[in-house]
Design a protein around this motif. Structure first.
Motif, PDB file in Angstrom:
ATOM      1  N   HIS A   2      71.897  -8.887 100.750  1.00 37.70           N
ATOM      2  CA  HIS A   2      71.657 -10.248 101.236  1.00 37.70           C
ATOM      3  C   HIS A   2      72.960 -11.046 101.193  1.00 37.70           C
ATOM      4  O   HIS A   2      73.965 -10.583 100.632  1.00 37.70           O
ATOM      5  CB  HIS A   2      70.549 -10.945 100.448  1.00 37.70           C
ATOM      6  CG  HIS A   2      70.882 -11.198  99.009  1.00 37.70           C
ATOM      7  ND1 HIS A   2      71.754 -12.195  98.602  1.00 37.70           N
ATOM      8  CD2 HIS A   2      70.450 -10.585  97.866  1.00 37.70           C
ATOM      9  CE1 HIS A   2      71.842 -12.185  97.288  1.00 37.70           C
ATOM     10  NE2 HIS A   2      71.079 -11.223  96.810  1.00 37.70           N
ATOM     11  N   LEU A  44      70.729 -17.686 103.592  1.00 38.30           N
ATOM     12  CA  LEU A  44      70.403 -16.420 104.260  1.00 38.30           C
ATOM     13  C   LEU A  44      70.667 -16.506 105.759  1.00 38.30           C
ATOM     14  O   LEU A  44      70.971 -15.495 106.401  1.00 38.30           O
ATOM     15  CB  LEU A  44      68.949 -16.050 104.009  1.00 38.30           C
ATOM     16  CG  LEU A  44      68.617 -15.565 102.591  1.00 38.30           C
ATOM     17  CD1 LEU A  44      67.113 -15.475 102.385  1.00 38.30           C
ATOM     18  CD2 LEU A  44      69.268 -14.213 102.307  1.00 38.30           C
ATOM     19  N   ASP A  77      61.066 -12.141  97.362  1.00 34.37           N
ATOM     20  CA  ASP A  77      60.238 -12.569  98.494  1.00 34.37           C
ATOM     21  C   ASP A  77      58.791 -12.156  98.218  1.00 34.37           C
ATOM     22  O   ASP A  77      58.471 -10.964  98.197  1.00 34.37           O
ATOM     23  CB  ASP A  77      60.752 -11.907  99.775  1.00 34.37           C
ATOM     24  CG  ASP A  77      59.924 -12.264 101.003  1.00 34.37           C
ATOM     25  OD1 ASP A  77      59.060 -13.159 100.893  1.00 34.37           O
ATOM     26  OD2 ASP A  77      60.143 -11.651 102.067  1.00 34.37           O
ATOM     27  N   LEU A  93      61.158 -13.235 104.449  1.00 35.01           N
ATOM     28  CA  LEU A  93      62.328 -12.629 105.088  1.00 35.01           C
ATOM     29  C   LEU A  93      61.994 -12.105 106.476  1.00 35.01           C
ATOM     30  O   LEU A  93      62.794 -12.241 107.411  1.00 35.01           O
ATOM     31  CB  LEU A  93      62.870 -11.494 104.209  1.00 35.01           C
ATOM     32  CG  LEU A  93      63.757 -11.940 103.042  1.00 35.01           C
ATOM     33  CD1 LEU A  93      64.058 -10.762 102.131  1.00 35.01           C
ATOM     34  CD2 LEU A  93      65.060 -12.543 103.558  1.00 35.01           C
TER      35      LEU A  93
END
Length: 458
Positions: free
Chosen positions: A36, A72, A181, A186
């Motif tokens: 990530h 992100l 998550d 995501l």
């Protein structure tokens, strides 16, 4: 951190894989650091200090919400929020530079100079029996399902299920540098989808403002709204009438000052979310007043451009634009009844603002400048004598002038007046006199009548 230590941390956080409020076990996706883009280098030092301090005190603490989402996506967040298993009182005791705010939803603000880090305790579910005294103390709902008190605490997976959007339920730990998550955020981030967590109708009834958040993030990120999250919005839009007018002021600012105001406005009209907030303006729009629609759109275009250029924008200007169509309509009605121009404008502004306070409460620090901006629309047409020079000294002249240009761009008034004022501002003092002598006769006040004295007797 090894995989076994990550699993150990996860078990500690969730009570050995606790179940959700729906009874199904959560399957968390744990994304390690090398998979990530979240880096501590891009996280506020103040936020990292809060996380470290809470960890040192024996609590778990995560960066959560928009901060993780924006990192992100490759952006730089403006705000950093923290979620923890510490109660608001425990957070308050850990930071002298903090205070607990809110009653419906208690959070802690930790201040570092001008920066504020918002810390929330993991939220729990409201599935406890109504007879449970703990639930009655910390949780309350109306008959329509709206939460009026929401201070039930739980584990991190409960907290994820209680958040509004999947893309805002991503957690970052500075201990293991992993992203957690719980609800498929995501996938939705990658697919550019705005999805409400849980049953959409239930979640919207709990807090109708969530419908505004859905359209705001859809516009801000240029994402699509997932079909189940979208389906009940138009039908449930009237629930916004139940929200406190004071709370709606801040929500409107977020909607129209995010840099995507025009797109947000279009979505609000599509889902009929604008009418509950601005019923008088919507009435004018429903009467197919092209000038009303155009000035709002043009105002939002200009606001988006200023935000993109890093220029300041005041909420007073946004609200002045949105409410102007009704002010203008009432102004004409009152003038037609025989009231002088300025006095008629004051009456129109008073009536519109009084009515507006019932749905969106506008503080005086913004409503007073709005009145000045509107009044300047009358005064800017009077360009004789010393008036133009005096108007240049008016503290809201620039805002009033920008509003005048906006009206010209929208086709509400004939072009030319704005250009004259622009030239007058830039002209040398000696040149201004010549400009004033060329002002059209219609812009000059009539000469005062001479008073006749009593008739002399013959």
């Amino acid at each position: 951190m090894t995989s076994s230590s990550v699993t150990g941390l996860w078990k500690k956080l969730t009570g050995k894989f606790s179940k959700s409020s729906q009874g199904a076990a959560h399957h968390v996706a744990i994304i390690p650091r090398d998979q990530h883009t979240v880096s501590r280098r891009h996280i506020s030092e103040a936020a990292l200090k809060v996380i470290r301090k809470l960890n040192d005190e024996g609590f778990e603490a995560f960066l959560v919400g928009g901060g993780v989402r924006d990192l992100l996506l490759g952006g730089q967040p403006k705000d950093f929020d923290i979620a923890t298993d510490a109660t608001p009182e425990q957070v308050r005791n850990a930071f002298r530079n903090s205070r607990i705010i809110g009653r419906r939803f208690r959070i802690v603000h930790v201040r570092f100079g001008r920066e504020i880090i918002e810390v929330t305790t993991f939220r729990g579910n409201h599935s406890a029996p109504a007879s449970n005294p703990q639930r009655n103390k910390h949780s309350a709902q109306t008959e329509s399902g709206m939460l009026t008190r929401d201070n039930v605490y739980g584990s991190i997976d409960d907290d994820a299920a209680r958040r509004d959007l999947t893309i805002n339920a991503l957690y970052y730990s500075s201990r293991d540098f992993c992203v957690y998550d719980f609800v498929g955020g995501l996938d939705d981030l990658n697919n550019k989808l705005i999805r409400i967590i849980g049953d959409p109708e239930t979640r919207y009834r709990e807090d109708p403002v969530r419908m505004l958040r859905v359209v705001r993030f859809a516009a801000k990120l240029d994402f699509d709204i997932e079909k189940h999250s979208e389906a009940p919005i138009k039908r449930l839009a009237p629930l916004l009438n139940d929200i406190a007018a004071a709370r709606m002021f801040d929500e409107v600012i977020k909607l129209f000052m995010s840099g995507q105001g025009l797109h947000t406005y279009a979505l609000m009209q599509r889902y009929e979310l604008f009418a509950p907030l601005f019923p008088a303006t919507q009435k004018m729009l429903s009467q197919r007043e092209p000038a009303a629609e155009e000035i709002i759109k043009q105002g939002l275009i200009n606001t988006d451009a200023r935000i993109a250029d890093g220029k300041p924008v005041t909420p007073a200007f946004i609200y002045a634009v949105i409410l102007w169509p009704m002010v203008k309509h009432l102004h004409k009605e009152i003038m037609d009844a025989g009231t002088p121009e300025i006095a008629a404008l004051h009456q129109a502004a008073e009536r519109v603002l009084h009515k507006q306070q019932q749905t969106v409460a506008i503080p005086k620090r913004f409503s007073l400048p709005m009145r000045d901006i509107w009044e300047l629309q009358c005064r800017l047409t009077r360009r004789s004598g010393k008036r133009p020079e005096q108007l240049l000294e008016h503290r809201y002249f620039r805002a009033g002038f920008d509003f005048l240009l906006l009206r010209e761009q929208a086709g509400e008034i004939e072009p030319g007046l704005g250009q004259w004022w622009l030239a007058f501002q830039e002209a040398h003092v000696d040149t201004r006199g010549a400009m004033l002598s060329q002002v059209p006769t219609g812009d000059k006040p009539r000469a005062p009548r001479r008073r006749r004295g009593p008739r002399k007797p013959r």
